[in-house]
Design an enzyme around this catalytic site. Structure first.
Site, PDB file in Angstrom:
ATOM      1  N   HIS A 118      -0.944  -5.080   7.198  1.00 49.82           N
ATOM      2  CA  HIS A 118      -1.023  -3.769   7.840  1.00 49.82           C
ATOM      3  C   HIS A 118      -1.683  -2.710   6.957  1.00 49.82           C
ATOM      4  CE1 HIS A 118       2.830  -3.289   5.583  1.00 49.82           C
ATOM      5  NE2 HIS A 118       2.485  -2.010   5.536  1.00 49.82           N
ATOM      6  N   HIS A 186       5.840   6.816  -1.686  1.00 45.04           N
ATOM      7  CA  HIS A 186       6.136   5.738  -0.749  1.00 45.04           C
ATOM      8  C   HIS A 186       6.886   4.670  -1.532  1.00 45.04           C
ATOM      9  CE1 HIS A 186       5.467   2.925   2.479  1.00 45.04           C
ATOM     10  NE2 HIS A 186       4.472   2.269   1.926  1.00 45.04           N
TER      11      HIS A 186
END
Length: 320
Positions: A118, A186
């Protein structure tokens, strides 16, 4: 020849978790829709996309710093590429890119069977009308998950070498789109060698093509981390760092590559979490564009979205 850039955070949780602050999600999706319309109008003849992997296509049995896809398909994680997993890689152009990058002094691996996860497929999905094969696309993997990682200096060198390849195209009707994806702050629950049980280490070494059940279980753990982080549980992940994110966006806007090259793996981990290492993809993308010429960056949105475990930024840039 025209060259444009789009860099964006990614999060597989976009389709699996909805933020409490709905306006943040709406802003991100509106921005992707706006830029997708611009990509359609631009109609790129070639996309070069820099992206990481999250132990879906690249593993410790052979972990390159950089790898160019000569042929590539979607790994299928988080359902991206579920109906059509083909990525439309122009083979001859990809091989020529590899040759030029090597001529510029940067050694890259290359693959005739790349599985792009992804980190590559989500931005293609949102920017190309849901069709991964809509435009000729060369995916370039940059290791942003498996320590030790390439230095930021070598990452910038990769980008500059790709920029030289872009300049070598020199065709009046060529329209190149450079993509970079990852980060910003993140901290997904990515397991690390030396700190996990042996069976998890074996997955990190050779975990390709998991069963649907195994993939589902792994994805459920990530969804749960996002929910706990949004609830204020900072024991599961490094909290998002909007201050670091915005400073990083300013650094890219100013084309301050000296500051970028000075960043270390440890510093990025402390400030941006495990997934903050993915900003190497932005570094390479901006370095590629800057090698072609001076640019002007537009910041379209920035939202800190804990449910997605991402400081979510989306920018574009064009040559001055």
């Amino acid at each position: 020849m025209a060259v444009k850039l789009i860099c964006a955070s990614h999060s597989p949780l976009m389709e699996f978790a909805s933020p409490q602050e709905k306006y943040k999600e709406e802003k991100v999706r509106e921005t992707f829709a706006k830029l997708a319309a611009e990509v359609e109008a631009y109609d790129p003849t070639l996309i070069i996309t820099f992206g990481p992997d999250h132990f879906n296509g690249f593993f410790y049995d052979l972990m390159p710093s950089f790898c160019v896809g000569i042929r590539a398909t979607a790994a299928g994680d988080w359902d991206y590429g579920k109906d059509n997993n083909k990525i439309n890689v122009p083979e001859e152009t990809a091989v020529n890119l590899v040759r030029r990058v090597m001529d510029e002094g940067v050694d890259v691996a290359y693959s005739y069977r790349m599985q792009a996860d992804h980190g590559v497929t989500q931005p293609l999905h949102f920017l190309c009308g849901g069709h991964l094969d809509r435009y000729p696309t060369i995916p370039i993997f940059i290791n942003g998950a498996a320590a030790p990682m390439p230095t930021t200096k070598r990452t910038v060198a990769l980008g500059r070498a790709v920029g030289q390849f872009i300049k070598s195209l020199n065709l009046e009707n060529e329209r190149v789109l450079v993509l970079g994806t990852g980060g910003l702050s993140h901290d997904p629950p990515t397991p690390q060698m030396g700190a996990v049980p042996l069976e998890v280490e074996e997955f990190l070494i050779a975990g390709r093509n998991p069963t649907p059940e195994a993939r589902q279980a792994r994805q459920a753990k990530i969804i749960a981390v996002g929910q706990r982080l949004a609830a204020g549980d900072t024991s599961v992940a490094v909290p998002l760092n909007p201050e670091w994110d915005r400073a990083l966006l300013k650094t890219f806007a100013q084309a301050d590559f000296a500051a970028i090259e000075a960043m270390t793996e440890d510093e990025i981990r402390v400030e941006g979490g495990r997934g903050g290492q993915e900003v190497r993809s932005w570094m390479a993308a901006f370095a590629a564009l800057h090698e072609v010429g001076e640019y002007e960056m537009t910041a379209h949105c920035y939202e800190d979205i804990s449910e997605w475990i991402a400081g979510f930024g989306i920018v574009s840039a064009e040559l001055k």
